[in-house]
Design an enzyme around this catalytic site. Sequence first.
Site, mmCIF file in Angstrom:
data_model
loop_
_atom_site.group_PDB
_atom_site.id
_atom_site.type_symbol
_atom_site.label_atom_id
_atom_site.label_comp_id
_atom_site.label_asym_id
_atom_site.label_seq_id
_atom_site.Cartn_x
_atom_site.Cartn_y
_atom_site.Cartn_z
ATOM 1 N N ASP A 220 0.571 -1.025 0.142
ATOM 2 C CA ASP A 220 -0.062 0.074 -0.051
ATOM 3 C C ASP A 220 0.935 1.340 0.043
ATOM 4 O OD1 ASP A 220 -2.169 1.860 0.316
ATOM 5 O OD2 ASP A 220 -3.347 0.304 1.139
ATOM 6 N N HIS A 243 2.274 1.985 -3.356
ATOM 7 C CA HIS A 243 1.279 2.860 -3.737
ATOM 8 C C HIS A 243 2.035 4.407 -3.747
ATOM 9 C CE1 HIS A 243 -2.457 0.112 -3.290
ATOM 10 N NE2 HIS A 243 -1.394 -0.476 -3.863
#
Length: 394
Positions: A220, A243
Amino acid sequence: MAHYTHHFILLFLATISFFSFTFSKDAPSINVLSFGAKPNGNFDSTTSFVKAWSSACKSKEPATFYVPKGFFLLKQVIFEGPCSSNIKFRIAGTIVAPSDYSSLGNKSGFWIMFRNLNGFSVQGGTFDGKGDSYWRCRKSGSSCPAGARSITFSSCNDVKVRGLTSLNSQSMHIAVEQCKNILFKDVNIKAPSTSPNTDGIDVTLSTGVTVIDATIRTGDDCIALIQGSTNVWIERVTCGPGHGISIGSLGTSEDEAGVQNVTVINSIFDGTQNGVRIKSWAKPSNGYASDIVFRNLTMLNAYNPIIIDQKYCPGDKNCPQQNSGVKISKVSYEHIRGTSACPQAINFDCSKSNPCEGIKLQDIDLVYDNGSSTSTCKNADGITRGEVIPKSCL
Ligand SMILES: *[C@@H]1O[C@H](CO)[C@@H](O)[C@H](O)[C@H]1NC(C)=O
Ligand SMILES: *[C@@H]1O[C@H](CO)[C@@H](O)[C@H](O)[C@H]1NC(C)=O
Ligand SMILES: *[C@@H]1O[C@H](CO)[C@@H](O)[C@H](O)[C@H]1NC(C)=O
Ligand SMILES: *[C@@H]1O[C@H](CO)[C@@H](O)[C@H](O)[C@H]1NC(C)=O
């Protein structure tokens, strides 16, 4: 004469304090082995660590809390302050979470917490969150507990964290909440790209947060700055997989603190979903993000190298006007180069009711491998300087 005496006394005091710092018998080193901890990875050392901590925390002289080489199994634990003096947490070994995820995940969502500490440091150490069985539960869709963050710093002032490694946390690796002046140097974070919600470092309601020389590979956000993150400096971070570095999600609640004065420089994004992103919910809020600088960044096949997304509303729920109340202003993108994995290398999708203001693009060169890259602006106002590829939409 008085002048010389003064200097002599200062030198004398400096010498004394130097020796008392290096050699004093009064600065105890508190070894967890002396409190019954066992470095075999199976024995539950939680109680031993808590007893050792309590002894270190009571010490009138600055104490070193020492974890030697080996594997120490710890369950959920809080290292609670305030303590009588500054404590150095020195870890040579590895701290392991229980392999049964539910023994952490059913509690309040954390594994190890440092709370209410002033002038505190953590040196070295590997924290292994053993997240894989928990991620499997998440992926199988059965009802799983909330998942535990690995390391939380809560209500801390003047904290230095150096040389720490965090592996495979159930959910986020490191959380910073309500802290003032915290430094992360040489931190290494690692979890598979497919692991859900394993953010690297998340910051909330904190000021004076510095991250220098970090390597973050995760499933993430590498770093997420959420509401009330101010005076943040992020330098020489290598992010990916992951991310990217994210400001947000902002505007989660109607009344929230803003994000202000953030600098991200000299960093690399390698195969990340985003490079630098600002993200807010498409619903009413008094939140804001302002005075943000992104400078000298390298993108290696990042999907959205530069993105502002104010339309976040998963499942299209609770976003009545589809309009974000979060105000984004004074955001500067300078000297950002490399490759974009999709044609749209720059995407400013700002709020209709609160357009972005004071955006600056300067010396950008983001190419799309198989063709030309593009930029898109919605409700975004700002200036363009130097050469900008793709052609600036501002
Ligand atoms: C944790 O919760 C699950 C259900 O979500 C339950 O099956 C399990 O027994 C619980 N474990 C503990 C240690 O409380
Ligand atoms: C902005 O943050 C930096 C630390 O990243 C700090 O040195 C500086 O003083 C801050 N600026 C303002 C105006 O607060
Ligand atoms: C830009 O960042 C890279 C690391 O990605 C670093 O090697 C280089 O020195 C930086 N350039 C400047 C001008 O600071
Ligand atoms: C670029 O094109 C080549 C050949 O047409 C293809 O093999 C490759 O996967 C493409 N790369 C991207 C990023 O689309």
